[in-house]
Design a protein around this motif. Structure first.
Motif, mmCIF file in Angstrom:
data_model
loop_
_atom_site.group_PDB
_atom_site.id
_atom_site.type_symbol
_atom_site.label_atom_id
_atom_site.label_comp_id
_atom_site.label_asym_id
_atom_site.label_seq_id
_atom_site.Cartn_x
_atom_site.Cartn_y
_atom_site.Cartn_z
ATOM 1 N N ALA A 146 0.834 -1.203 0.000
ATOM 2 C CA ALA A 146 0.000 0.000 0.000
ATOM 3 C C ALA A 146 0.872 1.256 0.000
ATOM 4 O O ALA A 146 0.590 2.236 -0.702
ATOM 5 N N SER A 158 -9.159 2.178 3.163
ATOM 6 C CA SER A 158 -8.762 0.813 2.793
ATOM 7 C C SER A 158 -9.445 0.366 1.510
ATOM 8 O O SER A 158 -8.991 -0.586 0.864
ATOM 9 N N PHE A 214 -7.418 0.734 -2.060
ATOM 10 C CA PHE A 214 -6.389 -0.210 -2.485
ATOM 11 C C PHE A 214 -7.055 -1.519 -2.907
ATOM 12 O O PHE A 214 -7.923 -2.031 -2.198
ATOM 13 N N VAL A 269 -0.665 -5.181 -4.148
ATOM 14 C CA VAL A 269 -1.575 -4.093 -3.769
ATOM 15 C C VAL A 269 -1.499 -2.983 -4.812
ATOM 16 O O VAL A 269 -0.406 -2.572 -5.215
ATOM 17 N N LEU A 289 -3.013 0.910 -5.846
ATOM 18 C CA LEU A 289 -3.727 2.116 -5.419
ATOM 19 C C LEU A 289 -4.727 2.532 -6.491
ATOM 20 O O LEU A 289 -4.423 2.521 -7.684
#
Length: 449
Positions: A284, A305, A308, A316, A318
């Motif tokens: 992240a 949360s 992501f 992960v 974005l």
């Protein structure tokens, strides 16, 4: 490192397609082995020339396949003399890359074949493979064409992925769309774009009166989106406008992440090991770091949360900031920040300037979620969260199994006073660099143990 991500993605898809070829199997398998051996090497970023040559070698496969994209040309190729080798030019370029990697990475000591003899050894293998492949009956020509066509489609898709564009409806008709999620304002489907799995977000409640306005916003934003190209940022393929019926349907086509949002993963996998959580935290952070390092520093402004997404292999990505103007011109949905992620200063005054300090606080709440698996301030309304965070300066506690270094990062990000949160002179670049360095130290320790 972005180039390495592109090469890895290109190589992986070529490996998959060559593995599915039913004919010319020996030559296809040999190409697969050579590409795979290069992909598996740990590549230091400083060998830029080698990476350029590797990428060019893979792209050369596209040129060769396009040369034989008609029945008459491939049949002519198959009926040529026995020394004709399907991937001869590509293999030559891969041999050059191999030699550079061996010199720079010093992997020759792990191999029984010397660097000097590698090209000759490959040439011998290619000749034997071509002779045995050519023994197949002529009736297999159509199947060979089909296999080559599949590789060509994959390479075409990768070329399309290099740019964000308006996508035609027929380009998404490779397989039926599968509904994965539904909300008041949109439906999320899994589909295909040039044989690659994609997420297709279909807007339900739209406000766009003209497709021209949407296209204007889209064209303005796509040039800006190119600077966010990174394995840690959700890839955007483009928009699709279906102009059928009384009103158009607007779709956003993106990379597909099988495990859903980070929040979905934390809800569904309650027993995630601490080291897995720490790796998610680092993933992240890499996405936010890339966003903040996009030339002119760029803030997300609505971090949670759900911002992501997680792939099948727990990478992960974005999301939640891309093509914001385009989506706003289409949908009636208003994306308001969630109270649990607002800094004390923003809780006190919603008109307080949103800056890097406010974003770092929101990211601290995301890190807390990853470490605990819990929902921040679950069961509390906005007024109660305001009283706890701003009035009483409370932070939700971390579990006892959280490593001291990770706890230091989380508590620093969630600090009440903005000046205490990670940064150097309040600069965006320094803030996420410091956080990522500490999280990298955390994950390095968990890998060693």
């Amino acid at each position: 490192m972005d180039q390495l991500g592109k090469i890895f993605s290109l190589g992986q898809q070529i490996l998959k397609q060559s593995n599915e070829m039913k004919y010319c199997q020996r030559q296809s398998r040999r190409l697969r082995e050579r590409v795979s051996s290069l992909l598996e090497a740990t590549l230091p970023p400083q060998i830029t020339a080698a990476l350029d040559n590797f990428e060019n070698a893979l792209k050369k496969a596209k040129e060769m396949i396009e040369k034989f994209n008609t029945d008459c040309k491939i049949k002519k190729f198959l009926m040529a003399s026995n020394n004709k080798i399907l991937f001869e030019e590509v293999n030559g370029k891969l041999a050059d890359v191999w030699e550079v990697f061996m010199m720079n990475l010093q992997i020759a000591q792990h191999l029984s074949i010397s660097r000097i003899s590698k090209r000759e050894f490959w040439a011998q293998e290619d000749k034997l493979d071509a002779e045995q492949d050519r023994q197949l009956p002529n009736k297999n020509t159509e199947a060979i064409l089909k296999g080559i066509e599949e590789i060509k489609d994959t390479l075409k898709a990768l070329t399309a992925q290099e740019k964000i564009q308006e996508i035609k409806e027929e380009e998404l008709s490779g397989s039926p769309w599968k509904l994965r999620k539904q909300s008041e304002f949109s439906e999320l489907y899994e589909g295909e774009y040039y044989r690659s799995p994609v997420a297709i977000k279909v807007f339900i409640k739209t406000q766009a009166k003209s497709t021209g306005i949407v296209r204007t916003h889209f064209r303005r934003e796509i040039s800006n989106m190119r600077k966010f190209d990174s394995p840690s940022i959700l890839r955007i393929f483009g928009i699709c406008i279906i102009e059928k019926g009384s009103s158009p349907r607007f779709c956003l086509v993106t990379e597909y992440c099988e495990r859903g949002s980070l929040r979905d993963v934390l809800d569904e996998e309650k027993n995630l090991r601490l080291d897995s959580r720490e790796l998610l935290a680092r993933g992240a952070a890499q996405g936010l770091y890339r966003l903040h390092h996009s030339g002119v520093p760029h803030l997300h402004r609505n971090l949670s949360s759900s911002s992501f997404l997680v792939t099948r292999s727990y990478e992960v990505k974005l999301t939640g900031f891309e093509l914001r103007e385009t989506q706003t011109s289409i949908s009636q949905e208003i994306m308001e920040p969630k109270t649990a992620y607002l800094s004390p200063q923003r809780l006190e005054n919603p008109f307080n300037k949103y800056d890097i300090k406010a974003e770092i606080y929101s990211f601290g709440i995301v890190l807390w979620e990853i470490a605990t698996g819990k929902i921040p301030f679950e069961g509390y309304n906005s007024k109660e969260i305001y009283q706890l965070v701003f009035g009483k300066r409370q932070q939700e506690p971390l579990g006892g199994d959280c490593s001291p270094l990770l706890q230091e990062v989380i508590d620093g990000c969630r600090a009440y006073e903005p000046s205490v949160r990670p940064s150097v002179d309040g600069k965006v670049l320094s803030s996420m660099r410091e956080i990522l360095q500490k999280l990298s130290s955390v994950t390095e320790k968990c890998v060693k143990t």
